[in-house]
Design a protein around this motif. Sequence first.
Motif, PDB file in Angstrom:
ATOM      1  N   ARG A  40      41.030  70.081  36.412  1.00 21.48           N
ATOM      2  CA  ARG A  40      41.519  71.450  36.540  1.00 21.48           C
ATOM      3  C   ARG A  40      41.796  71.860  37.992  1.00 21.48           C
ATOM      4  NH1 ARG A  40      41.381  75.103  32.609  1.00 21.48           N
ATOM      5  NH2 ARG A  40      40.556  76.715  33.961  1.00 21.48           N
ATOM      6  N   PRO A  84      33.792  58.201  35.244  1.00 16.29           N
ATOM      7  CA  PRO A  84      33.176  58.676  34.007  1.00 16.29           C
ATOM      8  C   PRO A  84      33.747  60.031  33.587  1.00 16.29           C
ATOM      9  CG  PRO A  84      31.497  58.001  35.605  1.00 16.29           C
ATOM     10  CD  PRO A  84      32.807  58.098  36.336  1.00 16.29           C
ATOM     11  N   THR A  86      33.381  63.184  30.252  1.00 14.64           N
ATOM     12  CA  THR A  86      32.949  63.609  28.898  1.00 14.64           C
ATOM     13  C   THR A  86      33.829  64.773  28.440  1.00 14.64           C
ATOM     14  OG1 THR A  86      31.080  64.826  29.887  1.00 14.64           O
ATOM     15  CG2 THR A  86      30.587  62.687  28.893  1.00 14.64           C
ATOM     16  N   GLY A  87      33.452  66.033  28.749  1.00  7.56           N
ATOM     17  CA  GLY A  87      34.206  67.171  28.204  1.00  7.56           C
ATOM     18  C   GLY A  87      35.526  67.457  28.891  1.00  7.56           C
ATOM     19  N   THR A  89      36.156  69.337  31.569  1.00  7.86           N
ATOM     20  CA  THR A  89      36.349  70.689  32.109  1.00  7.86           C
ATOM     21  C   THR A  89      36.168  70.749  33.630  1.00  7.86           C
ATOM     22  OG1 THR A  89      34.023  71.288  31.811  1.00  7.86           O
ATOM     23  CG2 THR A  89      35.513  71.764  29.977  1.00  7.86           C
ATOM     24  N   SER A  90      36.016  69.625  34.244  1.00 10.34           N
ATOM     25  CA  SER A  90      35.759  69.531  35.683  1.00 10.34           C
ATOM     26  C   SER A  90      36.776  70.326  36.502  1.00 10.34           C
ATOM     27  CB  SER A  90      35.837  68.044  36.039  1.00 10.34           C
ATOM     28  OG  SER A  90      35.784  67.842  37.401  1.00 10.34           O
ATOM     29  N   PRO A 149      26.589  77.920  30.245  1.00 13.03           N
ATOM     30  CA  PRO A 149      27.728  78.029  31.158  1.00 13.03           C
ATOM     31  C   PRO A 149      28.939  78.561  30.384  1.00 13.03           C
ATOM     32  CG  PRO A 149      27.351  75.734  30.553  1.00 13.03           C
ATOM     33  CD  PRO A 149      26.214  76.527  29.975  1.00 13.03           C
ATOM     34  N   SER A 151      31.675  77.348  30.119  1.00 12.49           N
ATOM     35  CA  SER A 151      32.361  76.222  29.484  1.00 12.49           C
ATOM     36  C   SER A 151      31.593  75.675  28.290  1.00 12.49           C
ATOM     37  CB  SER A 151      32.566  75.111  30.514  1.00 12.49           C
ATOM     38  OG  SER A 151      31.326  74.774  31.114  1.00 12.49           O
ATOM     39  N   ALA A 155      32.145  71.827  27.310  1.00 17.26           N
ATOM     40  CA  ALA A 155      31.424  70.871  28.169  1.00 17.26           C
ATOM     41  C   ALA A 155      30.426  70.057  27.342  1.00 17.26           C
ATOM     42  CB  ALA A 155      30.704  71.609  29.287  1.00 17.26           C
ATOM     43  N   GLN A 156      30.204  68.816  27.764  1.00 12.84           N
ATOM     44  CA  GLN A 156      29.311  67.896  27.045  1.00 12.84           C
ATOM     45  C   GLN A 156      28.182  67.451  27.971  1.00 12.84           C
ATOM     46  OE1 GLN A 156      31.975  64.838  25.613  1.00 12.84           O
ATOM     47  NE2 GLN A 156      33.282  66.327  24.563  1.00 12.84           N
ATOM     48  N   GLY A 158      26.889  64.729  29.229  1.00 13.21           N
ATOM     49  CA  GLY A 158      27.061  63.833  30.385  1.00 13.21           C
ATOM     50  C   GLY A 158      27.542  64.610  31.597  1.00 13.21           C
ATOM     51  N   LEU A 160      27.579  67.935  31.982  1.00 15.32           N
ATOM     52  CA  LEU A 160      26.679  69.046  32.320  1.00 15.32           C
ATOM     53  C   LEU A 160      25.570  68.578  33.257  1.00 15.32           C
ATOM     54  CD1 LEU A 160      26.457  70.535  28.725  1.00 15.32           C
ATOM     55  CD2 LEU A 160      27.318  71.787  30.722  1.00 15.32           C
ATOM     56  N   HIS A 443      29.622  73.856  40.742  1.00 11.51           N
ATOM     57  CA  HIS A 443      30.765  73.108  40.197  1.00 11.51           C
ATOM     58  C   HIS A 443      30.805  71.655  40.655  1.00 11.51           C
ATOM     59  CE1 HIS A 443      33.415  76.833  39.106  1.00 11.51           C
ATOM     60  NE2 HIS A 443      32.477  76.582  38.217  1.00 11.51           N
TER      61      HIS A 443
HETATM   62  C1  LIG Z   1      36.464  77.684  31.920  1.00  5.73           C
HETATM   63  C2  LIG Z   1      35.371  76.975  32.650  1.00  5.73           C
HETATM   64  C3  LIG Z   1      34.155  77.595  32.825  1.00  5.73           C
HETATM   65  C4  LIG Z   1      33.126  76.935  33.506  1.00  5.73           C
HETATM   66  N1  LIG Z   1      31.938  77.568  33.627  1.00  5.73           N
HETATM   67  C5  LIG Z   1      30.898  76.933  34.221  1.00  5.73           C
HETATM   68  C6  LIG Z   1      29.628  77.557  34.324  1.00  5.73           C
HETATM   69  O1  LIG Z   1      29.414  78.683  33.866  1.00  5.73           O
HETATM   70  N2  LIG Z   1      28.635  76.857  34.923  1.00  5.73           N
HETATM   71  C7  LIG Z   1      28.834  75.597  35.404  1.00  5.73           C
HETATM   72  O2  LIG Z   1      27.896  75.004  35.926  1.00  5.73           O
HETATM   73  N3  LIG Z   1      30.034  75.001  35.350  1.00  5.73           N
HETATM   74  C8  LIG Z   1      31.070  75.625  34.764  1.00  5.73           C
HETATM   75  N4  LIG Z   1      32.288  75.007  34.679  1.00  5.73           N
HETATM   76  C9  LIG Z   1      32.471  73.680  35.256  1.00  5.73           C
HETATM   77  C10 LIG Z   1      32.263  72.545  34.199  1.00  5.73           C
HETATM   78  O3  LIG Z   1      32.516  72.937  32.901  1.00  5.73           O
HETATM   79  C11 LIG Z   1      30.869  72.106  34.181  1.00  5.73           C
HETATM   80  O4  LIG Z   1      30.579  71.605  35.446  1.00  5.73           O
HETATM   81  C12 LIG Z   1      30.495  71.050  33.124  1.00  5.73           C
HETATM   82  O5  LIG Z   1      29.176  70.696  33.375  1.00  5.73           O
HETATM   83  C13 LIG Z   1      31.342  69.796  33.087  1.00  5.73           C
HETATM   84  O6  LIG Z   1      31.066  69.115  31.865  1.00  5.73           O
HETATM   85  P1  LIG Z   1      32.150  68.164  31.195  1.00  5.73           P
HETATM   86  O7  LIG Z   1      31.503  67.520  30.029  1.00  5.73           O
HETATM   87  O8  LIG Z   1      33.393  68.907  30.912  1.00  5.73           O
HETATM   88  O9  LIG Z   1      32.363  67.102  32.339  1.00  5.73           O
HETATM   89  P2  LIG Z   1      33.682  66.379  32.855  1.00  5.73           P
HETATM   90  O10 LIG Z   1      34.703  67.386  33.231  1.00  5.73           O
HETATM   91  O11 LIG Z   1      34.097  65.341  31.892  1.00  5.73           O
HETATM   92  O12 LIG Z   1      33.134  65.666  34.172  1.00  5.73           O
HETATM   93  C14 LIG Z   1      32.631  66.415  35.247  1.00  5.73           C
HETATM   94  C15 LIG Z   1      32.103  65.473  36.324  1.00  5.73           C
HETATM   95  O13 LIG Z   1      30.989  64.751  35.826  1.00  5.73           O
HETATM   96  C16 LIG Z   1      31.252  63.339  35.788  1.00  5.73           C
HETATM   97  N5  LIG Z   1      30.768  62.848  34.500  1.00  5.73           N
HETATM   98  C17 LIG Z   1      31.178  63.231  33.265  1.00  5.73           C
HETATM   99  N6  LIG Z   1      30.485  62.573  32.332  1.00  5.73           N
HETATM  100  C18 LIG Z   1      29.620  61.759  32.976  1.00  5.73           C
HETATM  101  C19 LIG Z   1      28.646  60.817  32.545  1.00  5.73           C
HETATM  102  N7  LIG Z   1      28.426  60.598  31.254  1.00  5.73           N
HETATM  103  N8  LIG Z   1      27.947  60.170  33.488  1.00  5.73           N
HETATM  104  C20 LIG Z   1      28.165  60.377  34.812  1.00  5.73           C
HETATM  105  N9  LIG Z   1      29.088  61.237  35.266  1.00  5.73           N
HETATM  106  C21 LIG Z   1      29.801  61.931  34.356  1.00  5.73           C
HETATM  107  C22 LIG Z   1      32.754  63.209  35.937  1.00  5.73           C
HETATM  108  O14 LIG Z   1      33.109  61.995  36.573  1.00  5.73           O
HETATM  109  C23 LIG Z   1      33.099  64.419  36.778  1.00  5.73           C
HETATM  110  O15 LIG Z   1      32.868  64.140  38.120  1.00  5.73           O
HETATM  111  C24 LIG Z   1      33.331  75.641  34.026  1.00  5.73           C
HETATM  112  C25 LIG Z   1      34.565  75.021  33.844  1.00  5.73           C
HETATM  113  C26 LIG Z   1      35.569  75.668  33.152  1.00  5.73           C
HETATM  114  C27 LIG Z   1      36.865  74.966  32.971  1.00  5.73           C
END
Ligand SMILES: Cc1cc2nc3c(=O)[nH]c(=O)nc-3n(C[C@H](O)[C@H](O)[C@H](O)COP(=O)(O)OP(=O)(O)OC[C@H]3O[C@@H](n4cnc5c(N)ncnc54)[C@H](O)[C@@H]3O)c2cc1C
Length: 507
Positions: A40, A84, A86-87, A89-90, A149, A151, A155-156, A158, A160, A443
Amino acid sequence: MIPSRSTLTRDQVVDAVTDLLGPDRVETDEATLRAASVDRFRKYTAVHGIHDGPFPAAVVHPSSVEEVSAVLELAQRHRIAVVPRTGGTSTEGGLETVVADSLVVDGSGMDRVLAIDEVDMMATVQCGVRLADLEDQLRARGLTTGHSPQSKPLAQYGGLVATRSIGQLSTLYGGIEDMVVGLEAVLPGGRVVRVKNVPRRAAGPDVRHVLIGNEGALAFVTEVTVKVFRHHEGTARYVGLRTADLATGVGLLREVVVDGYRPAVARVYSPDDARQHFGDHPAGEFLVVLSAEGPARLVEATMAAIEAAVAQVPHTRVEEETIRSWFEHLNWGTDKIEAEKQTMLERAHLGYTTEVAVDWSRTVELYDAVMDRISREFDRAGDLTLLGAHSSHSYQTGTNLYFVYDYDIACEPREEIDLYHRPLNAIIVEEALRVGGSMVHHHGVGKYRTPWMAEEHGSALVLLHGLKQAFDRDNIMNPGSVFPVDAAGDLLGLGETTPVAPVAPDR
Ligand SMILES: Cc1cc2nc3c(=O)[nH]c(=O)nc-3n(C[C@H](O)[C@H](O)[C@H](O)COP(=O)(O)OP(=O)(O)OC[C@H]3O[C@@H](n4cnc5c(N)ncnc54)[C@H](O)[C@@H]3O)c2cc1C
């Protein structure tokens, strides 16, 4: 673009990983690879179909820890970069594939809730479990993760854990680092490690923290055990009020928190930020939101303390139902993501955020400094349609400021990041560091805040470098995230040719 260091060609990488996982779990179509090359941070170029690469060789979908291990072993043996996911939403470039022909390792198919233990109050999930799904299962049993959060629907676990995420109820339940009891991960090269679940231990440094917040740059998190809490249905109460200035609002949060109370939500919005949530919010006033939840008697005591603190400051009350209803619709699912895409396409308009942490004593100074510098130094300030901030997570010693900035884009889509997002982000990060705060509150560092890592960590940077050197010296894992690299992909400050620069002692 950072050239691939792999000993295999792109086709050989795809063949090798297909041999491991089978063709059904290896995606190589162009649209998938283009979408997987960004996150994003580049949402505006992405919505315009602009993807400048480099592109991964494949997106792969392991279904077990053994398969993740096999993929990381292959990657290490042939020096294939791994990102890596998961969800998805990064927000900070954490998913950008900056090395050509990387493998995006997507754990979202590992989506089983493995155990809910109502005696020891913990739940164990695979990395691809969506937070909202675990929360739904827990609620059916009168329990909650306490993690919320914005998201949450997407968000998943891994991601998170890997980003050190935090939720809207953090003052009561903490951030993810307060929730993780134990976890399992795969190190570069394929070794599986498990940090066992115990209530506490004093057997050396807390190794959970090597994995929590690693952003995929040290290990792949495959399984997580988190605390669960009793959910007290129907006890939540909300308080909303307007104050004339930030100092009053932040002072109110501080008073409640340092007096020993734990509201669930504790927020202060600047006037313009408040107006994007409440259309009728009067110009020039700050909005304070507090809530309490949990056992009814605790809620009652917390509410009494909040009301006593509120009575000490000049304010105008906002209806409880207004705050409750707003709060219940704050989260982002696919509907809001799609609506945002339409806005970007139809109006050449978007919004970004930069979140930092600061001591109580310097919170107002930081807010004022950022507002001042952006109005004076940002040459496209006239395109800003919103500039504000809120404090949304509070601690004994300080709080966070979550700056929000929306703008109309008066340039080619490809130039947007350099002309708008990066300069605004830089001002906020620089000011947070100048006042002694942290440049990133929740973030993650991603690929765009790495230039400030030395200033962020000071003399403690050597500890982080040591982890990368110990576990991922070849920089296989998410190159460019957390640990800065040069144009050739070498870790800055780590290799023999670029020794660790001496860092100034902490002030
Ligand atoms: C609309 C919106 C609102 C949000 N609100 C919040 C909020 O309130 N609080 C907050 O903290 N964040 C927020 N975020 C940021 C984000 O959603 C979070 O950081 C969330 O934890 C990411 O989870 P994900 O599963 O989408 O990870 P991804 O986007 O898939 O990955 C995020 C990061 O983690 C790494 N990663 C993913 N999976 C693994 C794994 N299994 N092992 C090792 N590394 C891994 C990736 O390489 C990347 O660097 C928001 C984002 C959006 C788009």
